[in-house]
Design a protein around this motif. Structure first.
Motif, short mmCIF file in Angstrom:
data_model
loop_
_atom_site.label_atom_id
_atom_site.label_comp_id
_atom_site.label_asym_id
_atom_site.label_seq_id
_atom_site.Cartn_x
_atom_site.Cartn_y
_atom_site.Cartn_z
N ALA A 143 -31.84 8.09 19.28
CA ALA A 143 -33.17 8.64 19.03
C ALA A 143 -34.26 7.61 19.26
N GLU A 144 -35.42 8.09 19.65
CA GLU A 144 -36.61 7.25 19.73
C GLU A 144 -37.14 7.01 18.31
N HIS A 145 -37.54 5.78 18.03
CA HIS A 145 -37.97 5.43 16.66
C HIS A 145 -36.92 5.86 15.64
N ALA A 146 -35.68 5.49 15.89
CA ALA A 146 -34.58 5.92 15.02
C ALA A 146 -34.77 5.45 13.59
N GLY A 147 -35.36 4.26 13.41
CA GLY A 147 -35.58 3.77 12.05
C GLY A 147 -36.49 4.69 11.25
N ARG A 148 -37.53 5.19 11.90
CA ARG A 148 -38.42 6.11 11.19
C ARG A 148 -37.69 7.41 10.84
N LEU A 149 -36.91 7.92 11.79
CA LEU A 149 -36.18 9.16 11.51
C LEU A 149 -35.20 8.97 10.36
N ARG A 150 -34.51 7.83 10.34
CA ARG A 150 -33.58 7.58 9.25
C ARG A 150 -34.32 7.52 7.91
N LEU A 151 -35.50 6.93 7.90
CA LEU A 151 -36.29 6.89 6.67
C LEU A 151 -36.67 8.30 6.24
N LEU A 152 -37.07 9.14 7.19
CA LEU A 152 -37.43 10.52 6.86
C LEU A 152 -36.24 11.26 6.27
N LEU A 153 -35.07 11.13 6.86
CA LEU A 153 -33.90 11.84 6.36
C LEU A 153 -33.51 11.34 4.97
N ALA A 154 -33.61 10.03 4.75
CA ALA A 154 -33.30 9.49 3.43
C ALA A 154 -34.30 10.00 2.38
N ALA A 155 -35.58 10.02 2.75
CA ALA A 155 -36.60 10.50 1.81
C ALA A 155 -36.44 11.99 1.54
N GLU A 156 -36.13 12.75 2.57
CA GLU A 156 -35.94 14.19 2.41
C GLU A 156 -34.76 14.48 1.48
N SER A 157 -33.68 13.74 1.66
CA SER A 157 -32.50 13.93 0.82
C SER A 157 -32.78 13.51 -0.62
N ALA A 158 -33.51 12.40 -0.79
CA ALA A 158 -33.90 11.98 -2.14
C ALA A 158 -34.79 13.03 -2.79
N GLY A 159 -35.67 13.63 -1.99
CA GLY A 159 -36.51 14.69 -2.51
C GLY A 159 -35.69 15.87 -3.01
N ALA A 160 -34.60 16.17 -2.32
CA ALA A 160 -33.74 17.27 -2.76
C ALA A 160 -33.13 16.97 -4.12
#
Length: 556
Positions: A143-160
């Motif tokens: 992925a492009e900007h994979a680090g940002r995407l990984r942060l988004l997925l981690a934050a989304e999962s923490a939000g759940a």
């Protein structure tokens, strides 16, 4: 470590070694969560990131068993982001795609018990969880900007996890205070579900003033007809239009509409439905809005009216720490665009005052109008007149939202800072036609007008999407970081502070009184961490307004 329920059993897949690509050993099987509780807590001490299909299916039962896990990957939420993100390529899926696309939240039938587990938990098998996780990791690897995407997925999962805990723990709520507020505003409740006494009085007054003895003011068609019959040439019954009228019915009608909304949305029926054991248990929907903002599944948690907020009362020996991020969206825009001039304007607590100091506008109210116009695409009125000044003074910030708007007008999609991509427009075909693949002359004039209108509307949507979506990402990072910091706090009696409420850019923590100052420090620290995670060393400041109060009504 992966977790799934399958054929009435809890299955755990524990990696054989520390490497990320270590193959799991034979699954550990448990007849129910109770039998696995000690094993889960033992494994949790190593600080793993648990992988499962859907937090909505898992977390309620973990919480009912007294298990709070620190980190997870919610494959359903992650899949939704990755499938739509323009920063990665999602492969065509295997036959089990319909398993993931068809996941539904379990029915809300009160507090789940361990005996409910086999009946309520359905979803992907352990093999499907492992296969989906592997597929998502392959997508992220390229992925492009994979680090940002990984942060988004981690934050989304923490939000759940946070959403599940907010529902489980609940917000402290005084039925007595709420009932007293309703009686003060609405009068006495009516028997058999009729109008409260104050609404009946207003209804009678409205009928008399409009000479319509059978009028039901809750019926929009009836009310509109009665207003027109009385000689009032209104096109709707919206508040802004009614306020323009010069007629004695306006005041009681506006009061009736306001109180009726309260009675319907947060009246006695709401109190009986949503408050149990002195707690309001909100049912949040993580990423329920396309920008990533949360929604709710009933209960109105995102729209608690000010009239009843004093019913949110801390338990004895506790306090509420209420914090909100000041002017979050304009600051997010400044950080995304790298506009140093706007960053300087936002230094301190009030960005709008900074716009006045920069000479963009003369007053703070004008600054707010101008900024909202930039964020939401206002082209007329005072906002339209002020927009050229913003363009000149903050070219990078305004250029970012202007480009997002132009992309939307062309039928394109835009992406937030961390990687959430906007949905495609529904009328892209019409815009393609106007763009030249089909000559504009080939379209009837009415269709051309509709296409232009749709184009402008979608441009306003994409303009705001990049900012609102990125602000939602910052708030998620803040929320996730705060949850982690709170987990390390406890008073002398072993009582821990708990998140109690979340509203876009506002959080509430219910804490033992002696920990209140530590919670305030944690709130600020989590905000600083969120800013650093998303934007590194940005000069943009994200100040917070924080209050330590006995009830929510005191926070504003």
């Amino acid at each position: 470590m992966a977790l799934a329920w399958q054929d009435g059993e809890l299955l755990l897949a524990v990696p054989a070694g520390p490497a990320d690509d270590a193959r799991p050993v034979a699954p550990e099987r448990y007849p129910d969560l109770g039998a696995a509780r000690d094993r889960l807590l033992e494994l949790e001490r190593a600080g793993p990131r648990w992988v499962w299909g859907d937090t909505r299916q898992v977390a309620p039962h973990l919480l009912a068993a007294g298990v709070r896990l620190r980190r997870c990957t919610d494959l359903r939420l992650s899949r939704d982001v990755l499938r739509r993100s323009s920063r990665c390529r999602w492969p065509s899926g295997p036959a089990d795609d319909e398993v993931w696309d068809g996941l539904q939240a379990p029915p809300d039938e009160g507090v789940p018990s361990l005996l409910d587990l086999p009946q309520l938990v359905t979803g992907p098998t352990l093999a499907q969880v492992l296969a989906e996780h592997a597929r998502q990791q392959r997508v992220l690897a390229t992925a492009e900007h994979a680090g940002r995407l990984r942060l988004l997925l981690a934050a989304e999962s923490a939000g759940a996890l946070v959403a599940a805990e907010l529902k489980h723990d609940g917000m402290p709520w005084s039925r007595q205070v709420h009932d007293a507020q309703l009686r003060s505003l609405l009068g006495e409740p009516a028997a058999f579900g009729g109008r409260p006494s104050r609404l009946e009085e207003l209804c009678a007054e409205i009928r008399g003033l409009l000479r319509a003895p059978r009028l039901n003011p809750d019926s929009q068609p009836e009310l509109l007809q009665a207003l027109r019959t009385a000689g009032l040439g209104v096109q709707s019954t919206r508040q802004w239009e009614l306020e323009q009228l010069q007629h004695p019915v306006v005041a009681p009608l506006l009061e009736y509409k306001k109180l009726s909304r309260l009675a319907t949305a947060h009246g006695w029926h709401w109190l009986e439905t949503w408050v149990r054991d002195a707690r309001f248990h909100p049912d949040y929907v993580v990423a329920g809005v396309v920008t990533g903002r949360w929604a709710t599944n009933g209960g109105g948690a995102l729209q608690l009216p000010r009239q009843i907020r004093s019913a949110v009362v801390a338990d004895p020996g506790h306090r509420l720490v209420v914090a909100d991020a000041a002017q979050l969206e304009p600051r997010i825009l400044a950080a995304m665009s790298g506009d140093e001039q706007m960053a300087r304007a936002g230094s301190g607590a009030d960005l709008y005052a900074g716009l006045v100091a920069d000479g963009v506008v003369a007053t703070r109210p004008q600054a707010k109008v101008a900024m909202l116009g930039a964020l939401y695409g206002a082209t007329s009125g005072e906002a339209g007149q002020l927009m050229p000044r913003l363009l000149r003074t903050y070219p990078l910030a305004t250029g970012l939202v202007e480009e997002a708007a132009r992309t939307g007008e062309r039928g394109g999609q835009v992406t937030t800072w961390l990687g959430r991509t906007s949905p495609p427009p529904s009328s892209a075909a019409a815009w393609t036609a106007l763009g030249g693949e089909v000559s504009g002359a080939d379209l009837p004039e009415s269709e051309r007008r509709d296409a232009r209108r749709s184009s402008r509307d979608w441009g306003r949507f994409t303009r705001n999407f990049v900012v609102q979506g990125s602000a939602a990402e910052w708030a998620l990072c803040w929320l996730a970081g705060l949850r982690t910091l709170l987990a390390g706090l406890a008073d002398g009696q072993g009582r821990a502070p708990r998140l109690a409420y979340f509203l876009h850019d506002e959080v509430m923590v219910h804490t033992p009184e002696e920990l209140a100052e530590q919670v305030v420090a944690a709130v600020h620290r989590a905000a600083a961490q969120a800013t650093a995670l998303m934007f590194g060393g940005t000069p943009v400041e994200f100040p917070l307004s924080v209050a330590v109060v006995q009830d929510y009504g005191q926070a504003k």
